[in-house]
Design an enzyme around this catalytic site. Structure first.
Site, PDB file in Angstrom:
ATOM      1  N   GLU A 491       0.443  -1.793   0.075  1.00  0.00           N
ATOM      2  CA  GLU A 491      -0.048   0.200  -0.148  1.00  0.00           C
ATOM      3  C   GLU A 491       0.497   0.989  -0.009  1.00  0.00           C
ATOM      4  OE1 GLU A 491      -3.240  -0.258   3.341  1.00  0.00           O
ATOM      5  OE2 GLU A 491      -3.119  -2.097   2.449  1.00  0.00           O
ATOM      6  N   ARG A 522      -2.182  10.617  14.735  1.00  0.00           N
ATOM      7  CA  ARG A 522      -2.483  10.724  13.316  1.00  0.00           C
ATOM      8  C   ARG A 522      -3.619  10.807  13.489  1.00  0.00           C
ATOM      9  NH1 ARG A 522      -2.412   8.371   8.926  1.00  0.00           N
ATOM     10  NH2 ARG A 522      -3.398   6.315   9.586  1.00  0.00           N
ATOM     11  N   TRP A 568     -16.297   7.465   6.893  1.00  0.00           N
ATOM     12  CA  TRP A 568     -14.362   7.505   7.311  1.00  0.00           C
ATOM     13  C   TRP A 568     -14.932   8.374   6.498  1.00  0.00           C
ATOM     14  CZ3 TRP A 568     -10.340   3.984   8.745  1.00  0.00           C
ATOM     15  CH2 TRP A 568     -10.439   3.247   9.934  1.00  0.00           C
ATOM     16  N   GLU A 612     -17.965   0.928  14.472  1.00  0.00           N
ATOM     17  CA  GLU A 612     -18.258   2.622  14.308  1.00  0.00           C
ATOM     18  C   GLU A 612     -19.229   3.114  14.400  1.00  0.00           C
ATOM     19  OE1 GLU A 612     -14.691   4.316  12.980  1.00  0.00           O
ATOM     20  OE2 GLU A 612     -16.651   6.096  11.551  1.00  0.00           O
ATOM     21  N   HIS A 701       0.344  -0.449  16.716  1.00  0.00           N
ATOM     22  CA  HIS A 701       0.297   1.559  17.577  1.00  0.00           C
ATOM     23  C   HIS A 701       1.606   1.228  18.304  1.00  0.00           C
ATOM     24  CE1 HIS A 701      -3.564   1.385  16.539  1.00  0.00           C
ATOM     25  NE2 HIS A 701      -2.902   2.130  16.033  1.00  0.00           N
TER      26      HIS A 701
HETATM   27  N1  GLN Z   1      -5.620  -2.987   4.949  1.00  0.00           N
HETATM   28  C1  GLN Z   1      -4.607  -1.107   5.681  1.00  0.00           C
HETATM   29  C2  GLN Z   1      -3.535  -1.339   6.049  1.00  0.00           C
HETATM   30  O1  GLN Z   1      -3.412  -2.151   6.824  1.00  0.00           O
HETATM   31  C3  GLN Z   1      -5.733  -1.599   7.061  1.00  0.00           C
HETATM   32  C4  GLN Z   1      -6.305  -0.463   7.732  1.00  0.00           C
HETATM   33  C5  GLN Z   1      -7.157  -0.061   8.662  1.00  0.00           C
HETATM   34  O2  GLN Z   1      -7.821  -1.221   9.738  1.00  0.00           O
HETATM   35  N2  GLN Z   1      -6.999   0.964   9.591  1.00  0.00           N
HETATM   36  O3  GLN Z   1      -3.140  -0.182   6.269  1.00  0.00           O
END
Ligand code: GLN
Ligand code: ZN
Length: 767
Positions: A491, A522, A568, A612, A701
């Site tokens: 990604e 973040r 989101w 959420e 995290h």
């Molecule tokens: N595929 C996304 C990543 O790995 C999933 C992120 C998430 O769940 N917030 O960044």
């Protein structure tokens, strides 16, 4: 009647995200603590100045924080888990950050979503024998600072005792009254000190009062407020609720508080019903949360004005009104002024935090001085919205026809799970306890630099693509070398999992500076979904297919699910949400097809925001889950039985949606568990789960590198309720915020943990 303008809370991050940068520099050892503190003060003063200049009368103070407002409350009460070794006195900043992020030795405190928002708070943790003490009075400090530096008569804001306790963990629910009893004197002390200082009003945030709770519990809250009033009778409390309608409305009217704030966005209908049924006390101030603090559309002020002069207001013959946003403005970006590239129709229809303040002040003036005086400005908001409504992007006949054609059949996969499992196993030949990651891999400064250069037109498409491919190559090799089973492309081309799709789909725009805090430093930049959603061309194919060409191991195609994209984004309000969700799902369905046709055998569709969006009111939940699940299925069910569909969820309370998770009909789910220390696994003791599942074993995290034993321990726990053949080994979430070294070391341990589990399993099988 006295009518004033008021605000509940303001974004902290600054116009250029200075807040984030300062924090991250400090954590990286590049900014001294004193300089950080100075920088934070500047930002705080700037946010007050903005509110002051807007002409707002009730400016909140004490809502600013260096990480999270719940964490601020916890350290103020000395609620520092023993592992952090805090002695006496105020909690130093390094301990504060250790609680939030973990440190070399200690796991961070749990983090979870703030009600139904994408803001994450740090969960206050009670331990056996915890004795809360008031170590500081932060609201008082903020009040003094605002007064001294800017001459502002601020309104200190605190999370109220009930909400704070409700959101804490570490005690069984029967102990709630005891905990509340322990906290009440500390709140009283804060109020007494504020009273001595001459503070007029204090805002106690009690959003938990909109959650369903018993009469008995409500009485308990009443008793707490009685005590607070006895302790500091001279201070006026605004009991502020938001995110829905107030429960036990009638009883709350006799709470000894000077004002009650209601949400007229999320809870408008119910609150109005209560108001007209039970009225509102003459002597109290009504906080009217009329402008949407959760969305970015400009209000039709003429309409709102009419609403405020409507019949129901006869019932609210109270001592005053505060015209305010429905909740803190924390959840929306700072200023539309920075959005120089948006089409003007759209730009004119938007209202971020700064603009909301203007709207509030204007509305207040119009109420006090009469609308005629402001007629031009009031009419402008109406015509801007009309123009948007009639713009050609808003309605696309072909899209609406396509959603009309959807049938039940489109939401069902061709083969049932049991058959798919066999077909997929034959195709993928994975070992027991397969290992994988959640999608994103570390985004180095280099990745960010290149992306920025390309976005600014300083780097050609060609050379940017070459750069991304080089990253993918590098990381495919790393993953192969580590020995992971199902790989990801990483990604690198995405800043954000929702914004990325917002950039590719028609019907969305992305902003330049529309940042909103998500957790800690973040921030996310939610796209704006303003029109019908149209699939233009493949969105993720190039990168995934390239990654797959480099390896014989399966590479997962990575997509964000329809509900997460919806939840989101800042979404248009002229269409029902289920319909918008279906539009997004149809676009994703097309992408799934494209990935499959290019030979991708595993496709993950992330839904971290599904939970959420669950309504806070129990009676609305089933309907939401039904259309949300249907949208996910619509997006994925077109997949061939041999295609393994994964989903992923994190940082939420999953217990109450386990049935819906099954209903998604995904083949595999990866789910965050390490921050809640395996609580989720317990839930599977009650629900029979037959699909495959990867409970997260690496808290992404935290900079901490978990060792093999810890991870095997978490898996052993899972093995008590799930079969070995069901389990995957994976991190909690994406790795993009980690460094390369942290990710590589942790993933090595993770693969080791899986090998260990396979070995143990083989031994058991032999016996
Ligand atoms: N595929 C996304 C990543 O790995 C999933 C992120 C998430 O769940 N917030 O960044
Ligand atoms: Zn996640």
């Amino acid at each position: 009647m006295n009518i004033e303008s008021s605000n509940l809370g303001f974004p902290r991050i600054g116009a250029q995200r200075e807040w984030k940068k300062a924090l991250e520099n400090h954590w990286a050892g590049k900014l001294e603590e004193n300089d950080l503190i100075a920088e934070m003060k500047q930002l705080r003063l700037e946010s007050w100045r903005q509110q002051q200049e807007a002409g707002l009368s009730r400016i909140p103070v004490g809502d600013f924080t260096c990480y999270d407002h719940m964490l601020d409350m916890a350290v103020m009460f000395g609620l520092v888990p023993r592992r952090f070794g805090h002695g006496e006195g105020p909690v130093p900043l390094h301990t504060y950050f250790a609680m939030a992020r973990g440190d070399g030795e200690n796991a961070a405190c749990e983090m979870t979503k703030w009600f139904n928002t994408n803001y994450h708070y740090i969960v206050p943790e009670w331990e056996k024998d915890t004795e809360p003490v008031l170590l500081e009075n932060r609201p008082l400090e903020a009040y003094r600072e605002a007064k001294k530096c800017l001459g502002i008569e601020g309104k200190p804001v605190l999370i109220g005792p009930y909400t704070f306790t409700k959101l804490s963990k570490g005690f069984p629910s029967e102990k709630l009254p005891t905990i509340l009893e322990q906290l009440t004197p500390l709140y009283a002390q804060i109020l007494i000190e504020l009273e001595c200082e001459g503070v007029q009003w204090v805002q106690l945030d009690e959003p938990a009062l909109v959650l369903p709770h018993s009469q008995e519990e409500h009485e308990m809250v009443a008793a707490v407020y009685e005590k607070l009033n006895q302790a500091a009778p001279g201070i006026r409390i605004m009991l502020q609720t938001y995110f829905g309608s107030l429960e036990h409305y009638k009883r709350t009217l006799s709470f000894p508080v000077a004002g009650i704030g209601l949400d007229f966005q999320a809870g408008r209908e119910e609150n109005l019903k209560s108001l007209s049924q039970h009225g509102f006390p003459e002597e109290k101030v009504l906080g009217i949360g009329i402008l949407d603090g959760r969305n970015i559309w400009r209000a039709d002020l003429l309409q709102e004005l009419e609403f405020l002069q409507d019949e129901w207001t006869q019932q609210a013959a109270c001592s005053g009104w505060w015209i305010q946003p429905s909740c803190s403005l924390l959840h929306i970006p700072l200023s539309v002024k920075q959005e120089t590239e948006l089409p003007s129709v759209l730009k004119h229809s938007l209202s971020f935090a700064e603009e909301k303040l203007e709207e509030i002040v204007l509305l207040t003036h119009a109420l006090v001085e009469g609308a005629e005086k402001f007629s031009e400005k009031l009419a402008a908001s109406h015509s801007a919205l009309e123009e948007l409504a009639h713009s050609p992007w808003r309605t696309r006949k072909d899209v609406q026809e396509a959603t009309d054609r959807i049938t039940d059949q489109d939401t069902r996969r061709l083969a049932p799970y049991s058959e798919r499992k066999t077909i997929q196993a034959q195709r993928l030949t994975l070992p027991l306890f397969p290992t994988t990651t959640i999608g994103s891999l570390p985004q180095s400064d280099e990745v960010r630099r290149n992306r920025r250069a390309w976005k600014q037109g300083k780097q050609s498409d060609e050379s940017y693509r070459e750069f991304i491919q080089q990253e993918i190559r590098k990381w495919i090799h790393v993953q192969e070398e580590i020995g992971l089973d199902v790989l990801v492309h990483g990604e690198f081309e995405r800043t954000d999992m929702v914004e990325y799709f917002g950039e590719k789909l028609e019907g969305f725009v992305v902003t330049r500076q529309g940042w909103v805090q998500s957790y800690g430093s973040r921030c996310v930049k939610p796209p704006i979904l303003f029109g019908d959603v149209v699939y233009r061309k493949p969105m993720t194919l190039k990168e995934v297919v390239y990654a797959q060409s480099l390896t014989s191991k399966p590479v997962k195609g990575m997509l964000t699910g329809p509900i997460t994209i919806l939840n989101w984004s800042f979404v248009r309000e002229d269409l029902p949400r289920p319909q918008v969700a279906r539009q997004i799902a149809l676009a994703l369905r097309e992408e799934v097809k494209q990935l499959e046709e290019s030979g991708i055998s595993v496709i993950q569709m992330d839904e971290p925001a599904l939970r959420e969006g669950l309504p806070l009111k129990a009676k609305e939940r089933d309907a939401y889950l039904e259309w949300a699940v249907a949208a996910f299925r619509l997006a994925t069910a077109g997949a061939h039985p041999a295609t393994q569909v994964h989903t992923h969820m994190c940082y939420s309370e999953f217990h109450d949606i386990l049935d819906a998770i099954q209903e998604l009909d995904a083949d595999v789910i990866s789910i965050e568990t390490s921050r809640s220390h395996g609580d989720l696994i317990q839930a599977f003791e009650e629900v029979h789960y037959e699909r495959e599942i990867g409970p997260g074993v690496y808290d992404i995290h935290s900079p901490r590198i978990p060792n093999r034993e810890e991870m095997t321990r978490l898996m052993h726990r899972a093995l008590r309720v799930l079969n070995p053949s069901q389990l995957w080994v994976n991190p909690d979430c994406g790795l993009k915020t980690r460094t390369r070294e942290e990710a590589v070391s942790s993933l090595r341990n993770l693969v080791e943990a899986a090998r260990q589990l396979r070995k143990e399993h083989a031994e058991i099988a032999q016996k």
